[in-house]
Write an enzyme that holds these catalytic residues in place. Structure first.
Site, PDB file in Angstrom:
ATOM      1  N   ARG A   1       0.801  -1.203   0.019  1.00 52.76           N
ATOM      2  CA  ARG A   1       0.078   0.139   0.030  1.00 52.76           C
ATOM      3  C   ARG A   1       0.807   1.400   0.093  1.00 52.76           C
ATOM      4  NH1 ARG A   1      -3.133  -2.548  -2.011  1.00 52.76           N
ATOM      5  NH2 ARG A   1      -5.370  -3.037  -1.198  1.00 52.76           N
TER       6      ARG A   1
ATOM      7  N   GLU B   1      -3.008   7.907  -4.342  1.00 51.27           N
ATOM      8  CA  GLU B   1      -3.302   7.717  -5.805  1.00 51.27           C
ATOM      9  C   GLU B   1      -4.583   8.269  -6.210  1.00 51.27           C
ATOM     10  OE1 GLU B   1      -3.499   3.186  -6.302  1.00 51.27           O
ATOM     11  OE2 GLU B   1      -1.583   3.012  -5.188  1.00 51.27           O
TER      12      GLU B   1
ATOM     13  N   HIS C   1      -0.169   0.702 -10.177  1.00 48.10           N
ATOM     14  CA  HIS C   1      -1.161  -0.184  -9.505  1.00 48.10           C
ATOM     15  C   HIS C   1      -1.509  -1.494  -9.912  1.00 48.10           C
ATOM     16  CE1 HIS C   1      -3.570  -0.207  -5.359  1.00 48.10           C
ATOM     17  NE2 HIS C   1      -3.245  -1.538  -5.944  1.00 48.10           N
TER      18      HIS C   1
END
Length: 322
Positions: A241, A270, A288
């Site tokens: 993360r 993000e 991602h």
């Protein structure tokens, strides 16, 4: 009997959307426009289930109690984007999608390691820009992974899968830190040494790969002091993360030569990525992609559906959070 009314906050794989539309009164996000926190909060009072993803934000303020929705079917294994205590306090069951992401996320971690070690992103940019002048003995030399030490921070399923790949393919020595004991059977056949502290792992490793949940005590787990321990020839990989790494400290460590490079698939805030990271050749950046295979994303969606099916049938959900 009327079908349960559910909301899917983002576009999901078509096969999963077909299943949900068959079994539920499903509202889908066909154009994949991100929903605001306020819109998701309002949906809690309009639907029997809300199915968010890791790109959504569900803070405690939206869980006021008395909601029509009684379950959050989260599309993803991570859930630090949801205030779990507040959701459960408001009477909602929260589920996630563990296990099915393991292999693809481990593959992504290895991809980042290889791209860093062999300067693959930098090389492709040079070629595409027309700057490559041909082979020469000292051009864009990287480093090999064979014989290097991999440090795993967080030896869960994905950490173990990453370590197995690194050891089998490259003969890497593996050291790791985990908050709790790892069952011996989970490590069967893997030659890995547990160290007592994160700091010890960082000092011992040539490549550090992060595999811990985000949020809570893990926020900025990798701070300036810890990043410096990896060293000027060391590499950091993060497929966990974004908030696990202090991005400002990471930029400072790279600019100051205290860290050799970083491979990132996740970021704080993000989809925003700092220009200071984008500009660096010693950083590999992916958008991602950890679980981004057709097979895995369909498995994730079907796991959400399985959780919903069990919940609305009055059975225990297979994958409860908390």
């Amino acid at each position: 009997m009327a079908k349960a009314k559910i909301l899917v906050t983002r576009k999901w794989p078509e096969a999963v959307e077909r299943r949900l539309s068959r079994d539920y009164d499903a509202t889908l996000n066909s154009d994949d426009t991100p929903m605001t926190t306020e819109e998701i909060g309002a949906a809690l009072d309009a639907y029997d289930a809300v199915c968010p993803t890791v790109s959504d934000r569900l803070p405690g303020a939206i869980f006021t109690g008395g909601h029509r929705a009684k379950i959050l079917g989260n599309f993803g294994v991570g859930f630090n984007h949801i205030d779990i205590a507040a959701a459960q306090g408001a009477g909602l069951t929260v589920t996630n999608t563990p296990h099915v992401l393991t292999d693809c996320t481990a593959d992504c971690a290895i991809t980042l390691m290889l791209m860093l070690a062999r300067r693959a992103g930098e090389g492709e940019r040079e070629l595409r820009a027309g700057r490559w002048t041909g082979w020469r003995p000292t051009h864009m030399m990287g480093t090999r992974l064979r014989g290097k030490t991999l440090g795993i921070v967080g030896m869960g399923r994905i950490g173990i899968a990453t370590a197995r790949r690194a050891q089998a393919a490259f003969g890497m020595r593996v050291v790791y830190y985990n908050l709790v004991d790892v069952p011996a059977e989970a490590l069967d056949g893997l030659d890995a040494t547990r160290l007592d502290t994160i700091e010890a792992v960082l000092e011992a490793a040539d490549v550090v790969s992060l595999h811990v949940p985000g949020g809570g005590d893990n926020t900025h787990l990798m701070n300036a002091e810890r990043l410096a321990l990896i060293g000027p020839a060391g590499m950091l990989v993060n497929t966990a993360r974004g908030d696990v790494v202090d991005q400002s400290a990471l930029i400072s460590a790279l600019e100051g030569g205290r860290l050799g490079g970083a491979g990132l698939d996740v970021y704080e805030g993000e989809p925003a990525v700092p220009d200071a990271l984008i500009a660096r050749d010693d950083v590999v950046l992916l958008p991602h992609l950890g679980s981004a295979t057709t097979e895995t994303r369909e498995d994730m969606g079907n796991m959400v559906a399985d959780n919903l099916d069990a919940f609305f049938a009055g059975k225990p959900v297979p994958n409860p959070v908390g």
